[in-house]
Enzyme design. Structure first.
Site, mmCIF file in Angstrom:
data_model
loop_
_atom_site.group_PDB
_atom_site.id
_atom_site.type_symbol
_atom_site.label_atom_id
_atom_site.label_comp_id
_atom_site.label_asym_id
_atom_site.label_seq_id
_atom_site.Cartn_x
_atom_site.Cartn_y
_atom_site.Cartn_z
ATOM 1 N N ARG A 177 0.837 -1.210 0.000
ATOM 2 C CA ARG A 177 0.000 0.000 0.000
ATOM 3 C C ARG A 177 0.875 1.265 0.000
ATOM 4 N NH1 ARG A 177 -2.173 -3.621 -1.481
ATOM 5 N NH2 ARG A 177 -4.075 -4.627 -0.710
ATOM 6 N N SER A 227 -11.203 -1.811 2.451
ATOM 7 C CA SER A 227 -10.572 -2.363 3.653
ATOM 8 C C SER A 227 -10.046 -1.211 4.506
ATOM 9 C CB SER A 227 -9.421 -3.297 3.280
ATOM 10 O OG SER A 227 -9.893 -4.411 2.570
ATOM 11 N N GLU A 297 -5.679 1.879 6.607
ATOM 12 C CA GLU A 297 -5.400 1.916 5.168
ATOM 13 C C GLU A 297 -6.101 3.117 4.536
ATOM 14 O OE1 GLU A 297 -6.394 -1.022 1.453
ATOM 15 O OE2 GLU A 297 -5.337 -1.879 3.160
#
Length: 303
Positions: A177, A227, A297
């Site tokens: 990420r 998420s 996230e």
């Protein structure tokens, strides 16, 4: 005249789409957020250059967004300029037989479908990931065993000084990420994907299978940022949250999904404050009961 007012006049002079007082809840998948005082929607690299040069000269740092699929925008709104690289900047083409070249505003759904239509494989994992190409590269989006880093050949971007540059390979600095763009502040303009020639029927079947898994397992019927937490080393965020009995936990209009514990959803007109409070509840209880520290996230955007 303030910077925002000057930007509006600048865009008018250069025929760049520029809107005022835009509700950010209409530009994010969470459907949360106050108004953006000024939102610019460039339709070309030249327009991106012009706007970034203006901001650079004015000494302001704009917020650059795509489809807003992982953004949690503050309830107070955004005072600095917002540059939305979206549908107005979404050209797509095939080059060299097996390379898919997309402007940053192309949605992943469109990119995957275009690849399938031209019998190119390698991008199926991204089918169903919300957002556009620019945002996906920015955060090295991934699912079902694939990530952007696996298929990105080169990325063309515009610096805050308005210079156009292209980086390839290791220079993209992909990680979990993470990419070079989470650090450098540049605006992604175009992405070149290296794919492979495959069988269109098999590609479509894989896309449909992955989409069916998403629909079955994820709470797509509610607004969310995808998420909510990154995967901690040694376990999965959703499993940890589930083991702590947090499914269905609510703060205001925000709720831990009962369908997939890894998703915090906008269940009932949630505010940014609701989501942040619920994030803390989850982090605190998971830390207390399991010892794991969950990192967000989704990106909290302030004014």
């Amino acid at each position: 005249m303030g910077t925002n007012e000057q930007l509006v006049e600048f865009c008018k002079e250069h025929q760049i789409t520029c809107l005022t007082n835009q509700p950010m809840k209409e530009y994010t998948s969470f459907e949360i957020g106050g108004d953006a005082k000024v939102m610019v929607k460039p339709s070309s690299i030249v327009q991106i250059q012009q706007v970034l040069r203006f901001c650079n000269t004015a000494g302001v740092t704009p917020l650059i967004i795509g489809n807003g699929s992982d953004l949690l925008v503050c309830d107070e709104g955004i005072a600095r300029p917002v540059i939305q690289v979206g549908g107005a900047f979404s050209g797509i083409r095939i080059e060299n037989g097996d390379q898919l070249v997309c402007e940053a505003g192309v949605t992943l759904a469109k990119a995957c479908t275009f690849a399938w239509e031209h019998s190119l494989t390698g991008m199926e994992f991204a089918y169903g990931i919300p957002g556009n190409v620019g945002g996906a590269v920015y955060m090295n989006a991934g699912a079902y065993g694939g990530e952007m880093k696996d298929i990105v050949a080169c990325v063309t971007h515009v610096t805050m000084a308005g210079e156009v540059e292209t980086i390839c390979g290791d220079a993209c600095n992909f990680g979990y990420r993470h990419s070079a763009y989470t650090d450098n502040g540049c605006c992604i303009a175009e992405v070149r994907f290296q794919l492979s020639v495959g069988d269109a029927t098999e590609i479509r079947a894989k896309m449909d299978d992955l989409m069916n898994r998403r629909v079955t397992k994820q709470p797509l019927e509610f607004p969310s940022g995808g998420s909510t937490f990154k995967r901690p080393v040694g376990d999965y965020a959703s499993a940890l949250i589930d083991r702590c009995g947090l499914k269905g936990r609510r703060v205001g209009g925000a709720m831990v999904s009962e369908k997939h514990a890894g998703f915090l959803i906008n269940y009932d007109h949630a505010t940014c404050a609701d989501v942040l409070a619920l994030v803390k509840v989850v982090q605190d209880e998971v830390k207390e009961k399991t010892g794991f520290e969950l990192e967000c996230e989704i990106k909290h955007i302030t004014g």
